[in-house]
Design a protein around this motif. Structure first.
Motif, PDB file in Angstrom:
ATOM      1  N   ALA A 229       0.845  -1.198   0.000  1.00  0.00           N
ATOM      2  CA  ALA A 229       0.000   0.000   0.000  1.00  0.00           C
ATOM      3  C   ALA A 229       0.876   1.242   0.000  1.00  0.00           C
ATOM      4  N   ILE A 230       0.272   2.334  -0.372  1.00  0.00           N
ATOM      5  CA  ILE A 230       0.882   3.658  -0.312  1.00  0.00           C
ATOM      6  C   ILE A 230       0.295   4.398   0.893  1.00  0.00           C
ATOM      7  N   GLY A 231       1.146   4.984   1.710  1.00  0.00           N
ATOM      8  CA  GLY A 231       0.692   5.867   2.779  1.00  0.00           C
ATOM      9  C   GLY A 231       0.840   7.310   2.307  1.00  0.00           C
ATOM     10  N   ALA A 232      -0.268   7.982   2.021  1.00  0.00           N
ATOM     11  CA  ALA A 232      -0.243   9.331   1.455  1.00  0.00           C
ATOM     12  C   ALA A 232      -0.857  10.313   2.450  1.00  0.00           C
ATOM     13  N   HIS A 233      -0.032  11.129   3.038  1.00  0.00           N
ATOM     14  CA  HIS A 233      -0.490  12.032   4.094  1.00  0.00           C
ATOM     15  C   HIS A 233      -1.389  13.142   3.570  1.00  0.00           C
ATOM     16  N   GLY A 234      -1.124  13.650   2.372  1.00  0.00           N
ATOM     17  CA  GLY A 234      -1.848  14.815   1.895  1.00  0.00           C
ATOM     18  C   GLY A 234      -1.188  16.097   2.364  1.00  0.00           C
ATOM     19  N   GLN A 235      -1.764  17.222   1.970  1.00  0.00           N
ATOM     20  CA  GLN A 235      -1.192  18.526   2.307  1.00  0.00           C
ATOM     21  C   GLN A 235      -2.093  19.247   3.295  1.00  0.00           C
ATOM     22  N   THR A 236      -1.601  19.445   4.502  1.00  0.00           N
ATOM     23  CA  THR A 236      -2.396  20.127   5.518  1.00  0.00           C
ATOM     24  C   THR A 236      -2.577  21.601   5.149  1.00  0.00           C
ATOM     25  N   VAL A 237      -3.829  22.034   5.105  1.00  0.00           N
ATOM     26  CA  VAL A 237      -4.124  23.447   4.836  1.00  0.00           C
ATOM     27  C   VAL A 237      -4.874  24.113   5.995  1.00  0.00           C
ATOM     28  N   ARG A 238      -5.504  23.320   6.847  1.00  0.00           N
ATOM     29  CA  ARG A 238      -6.127  23.848   8.073  1.00  0.00           C
ATOM     30  C   ARG A 238      -5.941  22.804   9.173  1.00  0.00           C
ATOM     31  N   HIS A 239      -5.666  23.281  10.371  1.00  0.00           N
ATOM     32  CA  HIS A 239      -5.518  22.360  11.502  1.00  0.00           C
ATOM     33  C   HIS A 239      -6.052  23.060  12.742  1.00  0.00           C
ATOM     34  N   ARG A 240      -7.294  22.721  13.118  1.00  0.00           N
ATOM     35  CA  ARG A 240      -7.963  23.380  14.246  1.00  0.00           C
ATOM     36  C   ARG A 240      -8.616  22.332  15.167  1.00  0.00           C
ATOM     37  N   PRO A 241      -7.843  21.400  15.703  1.00  0.00           N
ATOM     38  CA  PRO A 241      -8.432  20.392  16.584  1.00  0.00           C
ATOM     39  C   PRO A 241      -8.899  21.005  17.898  1.00  0.00           C
ATOM     40  N   GLN A 242      -9.918  20.394  18.493  1.00  0.00           N
ATOM     41  CA  GLN A 242     -10.436  20.782  19.804  1.00  0.00           C
ATOM     42  C   GLN A 242     -10.920  22.235  19.829  1.00  0.00           C
ATOM     43  N   GLU A 243     -11.308  22.756  18.683  1.00  0.00           N
ATOM     44  CA  GLU A 243     -11.947  24.063  18.595  1.00  0.00           C
ATOM     45  C   GLU A 243     -13.320  23.877  17.953  1.00  0.00           C
ATOM     46  N   PHE A 244     -14.214  24.826  18.182  1.00  0.00           N
ATOM     47  CA  PHE A 244     -15.548  24.758  17.581  1.00  0.00           C
ATOM     48  C   PHE A 244     -16.232  23.429  17.904  1.00  0.00           C
ATOM     49  N   GLY A 245     -16.063  22.947  19.127  1.00  0.00           N
ATOM     50  CA  GLY A 245     -16.560  21.627  19.477  1.00  0.00           C
ATOM     51  C   GLY A 245     -15.440  20.609  19.342  1.00  0.00           C
ATOM     52  N   ILE A 246     -15.606  19.652  18.468  1.00  0.00           N
ATOM     53  CA  ILE A 246     -14.589  18.614  18.278  1.00  0.00           C
ATOM     54  C   ILE A 246     -13.409  19.129  17.476  1.00  0.00           C
ATOM     55  N   GLY A 247     -13.627  20.169  16.664  1.00  0.00           N
ATOM     56  CA  GLY A 247     -12.552  20.687  15.833  1.00  0.00           C
ATOM     57  C   GLY A 247     -12.393  19.896  14.548  1.00  0.00           C
ATOM     58  N   TYR A 248     -11.346  20.209  13.813  1.00  0.00           N
ATOM     59  CA  TYR A 248     -11.128  19.517  12.547  1.00  0.00           C
ATOM     60  C   TYR A 248      -9.676  19.666  12.111  1.00  0.00           C
ATOM     61  N   THR A 249      -9.272  18.817  11.188  1.00  0.00           N
ATOM     62  CA  THR A 249      -7.993  18.941  10.497  1.00  0.00           C
ATOM     63  C   THR A 249      -8.250  18.613   9.043  1.00  0.00           C
ATOM     64  N   LEU A 250      -7.635  19.335   8.139  1.00  0.00           N
ATOM     65  CA  LEU A 250      -7.940  19.180   6.726  1.00  0.00           C
ATOM     66  C   LEU A 250      -6.658  19.031   5.915  1.00  0.00           C
ATOM     67  N   GLN A 251      -6.537  17.878   5.246  1.00  0.00           N
ATOM     68  CA  GLN A 251      -5.418  17.617   4.360  1.00  0.00           C
ATOM     69  C   GLN A 251      -5.941  17.476   2.924  1.00  0.00           C
ATOM     70  N   LEU A 252      -5.466  18.310   2.036  1.00  0.00           N
ATOM     71  CA  LEU A 252      -5.839  18.163   0.627  1.00  0.00           C
ATOM     72  C   LEU A 252      -5.235  16.875   0.081  1.00  0.00           C
ATOM     73  N   ASN A 253      -6.042  16.127  -0.646  1.00  0.00           N
ATOM     74  CA  ASN A 253      -5.567  14.870  -1.239  1.00  0.00           C
ATOM     75  C   ASN A 253      -6.683  14.330  -2.126  1.00  0.00           C
ATOM     76  N   ASN A 254      -6.325  13.496  -3.073  1.00  0.00           N
ATOM     77  CA  ASN A 254      -7.308  12.722  -3.833  1.00  0.00           C
ATOM     78  C   ASN A 254      -6.781  11.299  -3.927  1.00  0.00           C
ATOM     79  N   PRO A 255      -6.911  10.542  -2.838  1.00  0.00           N
ATOM     80  CA  PRO A 255      -6.342   9.190  -2.812  1.00  0.00           C
ATOM     81  C   PRO A 255      -6.985   8.252  -3.817  1.00  0.00           C
ATOM     82  N   ALA A 256      -8.252   8.469  -4.166  1.00  0.00           N
ATOM     83  CA  ALA A 256      -8.873   7.622  -5.192  1.00  0.00           C
ATOM     84  C   ALA A 256      -8.175   7.824  -6.533  1.00  0.00           C
TER      85      ALA A 256
END
Length: 378
Positions: free
Chosen positions: A96-123
């Motif tokens: 398999a390939i492990g593809a991290h993607g490109q982080t463009v936003r990282h806001r964990p534990q904010e706005f409730g649970i928060g979020y992290t966003l990595q741009l990628n198109n693994p398909a």
């Protein structure tokens, strides 16, 4: 038997993609069979940087950037496969390939649970390469209440942990993160703060170069003590771990705000102060959280910055500071190898996070699988 995985990393430095083919046939080691690196085109780098902040039509632009990133990933993979063709490693041998993607936003534990966003198109990546892809490594940890970062400490512990000594691993990419491998086996890890990101921005603005080669420009300046003190006074540096950060906080706007009180400083002195900021923040974290450390292994692009390494060693006189090159992995290969290792953990249904590092409520299997197209028979 050999067990081959590809790892891909494009980090917060935004300099390009690093890729490895790694053999994990021995659980406690990582044998890199091939390494390739492909820089981002200037326009694409600028677009990725722009997508770190809100902008016009950003959903459409982010989708197109994800497609372009997958195409860049596939080019790196083809280079890797070509380089190992003579050794008998074939495309079908890659689990398999492990593809991290490109982080463009990282806001964990904010706005409730928060979020992290990595741009990628693994398909798309699976479609282009014909190899299964494991991606989206961070969101399961965030869903479990964690920071989603850093994820590399589990890998560091697997290959460099030593129950008989206190050793730390410092990764300096755009953001710096440290792994604390305590004697006895306990592991901690968190983001220290800025790594190369602010230095690269300042260097590009004032010299036209994308980075300060070996830290020579920083070395030509003088650290401005009042500026350094103000930079280190940012609340992030006094927060207790688990913690993580990114360009959401340490970005050009943040730097410009800090510099507004110090007009007229020579640009080279600002660069020297930014190098000192990275070195001091990392050194303080090591001293505060594992004062018994005797070794610091440094990886990422920062390990190639001689002035930065000098300042880290100066701040840690009783610690042996060295590149991970001396410990089996060149500094630019460590993170890509870590994501190959995380892909392997996913295929084995093993957790990839460490609760003590991310703050998640429980260990989680990290990632999502995108299957390669089914090959038709002859």
């Amino acid at each position: 038997m050999s067990e081959y995985f590809i790892g891909l990393m494009s980090g917060t430095s935004l300099d390009g993609v690093d890729g490895v083919i790694a053999d994990f046939s021995v659980d406690t080691s990582a044998r890199v069979m091939a390494f390739s690196s492909l820089p981002f085109e200037a326009g694409f780098k600028d677009e990725l940087l722009a997508l770190n902040t809100p902008g016009e039509n950003e959903l459409h632009r982010a989708a197109l950037a994800a497609n372009q990133l997958a195409e860049t990933y596939s080019q790196v993979i083809e280079r890797l496969l070509t380089s190992v063709a003579g050794s008998g490693v074939r495309r079908q041998d890659i689990v398999a390939i492990g593809a991290h993607g490109q982080t463009v936003r990282h806001r964990p534990q904010e706005f409730g649970i928060g979020y992290t966003l990595q741009l990628n198109n693994p398909a798309l990546l699976a479609e282009r390469t014909g190899i299964d892809v494991v991606a989206d490594f961070r969101t399961a940890d965030v869903a479990a209440g964690g920071q989603g970062a850093p994820l590399v400490p589990a890998f560091h512990a697997a290959i460099w942990g030593d129950n008989n000594r206190a050793r730390a691993v410092l990764n300096i990419g755009g953001i710096s993160n440290i792994t604390l491998l305590h004697a006895g086996g306990a592991v901690q890890g968190f983001d220290c703060g800025p790594g190369n990101a602010l230095m690269d921005f300042w260097c590009q603005r004032h010299t036209g170069q994308p980075y300060d080669d070996a830290g020579a420009w920083a070395a030509s300046g003088q650290v401005h003590a009042p500026l350094l003190a103000q930079l280190l006074d940012s609340p992030y540096f006094s927060r207790l771990p688990p913690k993580s950060t990114g360009r959401d906080l340490f970005n050009p706007a943040w730097l410009e705000l800090q510099l507004s009180s110090f007009s007229g400083l020579p640009p080279k002195d600002v660069q020297a102060s930014l190098a000192a900021l990275t070195a001091k923040a990392c050194a303080q974290d090591l001293q505060n959280h594992m004062p018994s450390a005797t070794e610091l292994l440094v990886c990422g692009g920062g390990a190639l910055n001689a002035e930065l390494m000098r300042q880290i060693q100066l701040a840690l006189p009783d610690v042996q500071v060295s590149s991970t090159q001396a410990h089996g992995l060149p500094p630019l290969q460590v993170e890509a190898t870590a994501f190959a290792w995380l892909a392997q953990a996913f295929t084995r249904n093993k957790p990839g996070n460490l609760v003590a590092v991310t703050g998640a409520k429980e260990p989680r299997v990290l990632g999502a699988l995108y299957k390669a197209p089914i090959q038709k028979g002859p």
